[in-house]
Design a protein around this motif. Structure first.
Motif, PDB file in Angstrom:
ATOM      1  N   VAL A 243       0.854  -1.186   0.000  1.00 59.86           N
ATOM      2  CA  VAL A 243       0.000   0.000   0.000  1.00 59.86           C
ATOM      3  C   VAL A 243       0.888   1.235   0.000  1.00 59.86           C
ATOM      4  O   VAL A 243       1.859   1.318   0.750  1.00 59.86           O
ATOM      5  CB  VAL A 243      -0.929   0.006   1.241  1.00 59.86           C
ATOM      6  N   LYS A 244       0.530   2.207  -0.842  1.00 59.39           N
ATOM      7  CA  LYS A 244       1.292   3.449  -0.920  1.00 59.39           C
ATOM      8  C   LYS A 244       0.608   4.486  -0.033  1.00 59.39           C
ATOM      9  O   LYS A 244      -0.587   4.747  -0.158  1.00 59.39           O
ATOM     10  CB  LYS A 244       1.354   3.935  -2.367  1.00 59.39           C
ATOM     11  N   ASP A 245       1.389   5.077   0.855  1.00 62.93           N
ATOM     12  CA  ASP A 245       0.879   6.122   1.738  1.00 62.93           C
ATOM     13  C   ASP A 245       0.729   7.408   0.925  1.00 62.93           C
ATOM     14  O   ASP A 245       1.675   7.866   0.281  1.00 62.93           O
ATOM     15  CB  ASP A 245       1.855   6.330   2.904  1.00 62.93           C
ATOM     16  N   THR A 246      -0.464   8.001   0.947  1.00 63.01           N
ATOM     17  CA  THR A 246      -0.718   9.185   0.116  1.00 63.01           C
ATOM     18  C   THR A 246       0.048  10.409   0.593  1.00 63.01           C
ATOM     19  O   THR A 246       0.421  11.257  -0.207  1.00 63.01           O
ATOM     20  CB  THR A 246      -2.227   9.514   0.096  1.00 63.01           C
ATOM     21  N   GLU A 247       0.285  10.517   1.876  1.00 58.87           N
ATOM     22  CA  GLU A 247       0.973  11.700   2.405  1.00 58.87           C
ATOM     23  C   GLU A 247       2.482  11.633   2.190  1.00 58.87           C
ATOM     24  O   GLU A 247       3.085  12.598   1.708  1.00 58.87           O
ATOM     25  CB  GLU A 247       0.672  11.864   3.897  1.00 58.87           C
ATOM     26  N   THR A 248       3.097  10.505   2.541  1.00 60.15           N
ATOM     27  CA  THR A 248       4.553  10.409   2.448  1.00 60.15           C
ATOM     28  C   THR A 248       5.010   9.809   1.126  1.00 60.15           C
ATOM     29  O   THR A 248       6.156  10.017   0.726  1.00 60.15           O
ATOM     30  CB  THR A 248       5.112   9.556   3.598  1.00 60.15           C
ATOM     31  N   GLY A 249       4.153   9.072   0.445  1.00 62.54           N
ATOM     32  CA  GLY A 249       4.513   8.461  -0.822  1.00 62.54           C
ATOM     33  C   GLY A 249       5.305   7.170  -0.686  1.00 62.54           C
ATOM     34  O   GLY A 249       5.734   6.593  -1.672  1.00 62.54           O
ATOM     35  N   GLU A 250       5.517   6.706   0.537  1.00 62.13           N
ATOM     36  CA  GLU A 250       6.289   5.479   0.715  1.00 62.13           C
ATOM     37  C   GLU A 250       5.368   4.259   0.714  1.00 62.13           C
ATOM     38  O   GLU A 250       4.216   4.337   1.097  1.00 62.13           O
ATOM     39  CB  GLU A 250       7.126   5.525   1.989  1.00 62.13           C
ATOM     40  N   ARG A 251       5.929   3.165   0.259  1.00 60.26           N
ATOM     41  CA  ARG A 251       5.171   1.912   0.207  1.00 60.26           C
ATOM     42  C   ARG A 251       5.442   1.102   1.468  1.00 60.26           C
ATOM     43  O   ARG A 251       6.555   1.076   1.966  1.00 60.26           O
ATOM     44  CB  ARG A 251       5.592   1.086  -1.002  1.00 60.26           C
TER      45      ARG A 251
END
Length: 146
Positions: A55-63
């Motif tokens: 899952v990609k975090d929308t705020e940080t962009g990390e998976r």
């Protein structure tokens, strides 16, 4: 324990498994899920296996990997004659076990687990290799460039 007590051999690790063995293993894993689902239903307990999703975090962009429940649908159903029947699925397709026959008549819920065990042994012995090859060929043809 020392090296003298171990059996040393000269061998190399095999590369990728043959395609048919990978298909057999995939089907055996699905049969194991169906067996566990049947055991859970007989005991009146829920069976909820999990899988990991990226899952990609929308705020940080990390998976990051997240554990989520996996939906397992039962392969068995009650036929018109009131007997329990089971179809074998590979991916989204139902395997044709014999010419024009795609289901196994199980009888009762108590006979389901032994039937699944017998099916697993048949797959491991390679008895469904031609059916697996046929259904995977039709699935591959759906991805062919047009």
């Amino acid at each position: 324990m020392s090296l003298n007590n171990l059996k040393l051999v000269a061998t190399k690790r095999p590369g990728a498994l043959p395609q048919i063995v990978q298909r057999r293993n995939r089907l055996i894993a699905k049969i194991w899920e169906q067996t566990e689902l049947a055991k859970a239903q007989q005991e009146g307990k829920p069976f909820q296996p999990t899988r990991f999703r990226s899952v990609k975090d929308t705020e940080t962009g990390e998976r990051r990997n997240m554990e989520s429940p996996k939906r397992v649908r039962a392969w068995w159903f009650t036929a018109e004659n009131g007997r329990l029947c089971m179809s074998v699925r590979y991916g989204a397709k139902t395997l044709e076990l014999a010419k024009g026959k795609s289901a196994i008549e199980v009888g009762t819920i108590n006979e389901l687990i032994p039937t699944l065990d017998a099916l697993k042994a048949a797959v491991a012995a390679g008895e469904l290799d031609t059916q697996l090859e046929a259904v995977s060929a039709t699935m591959r043809s759906g991805f062919a460039a047009k």
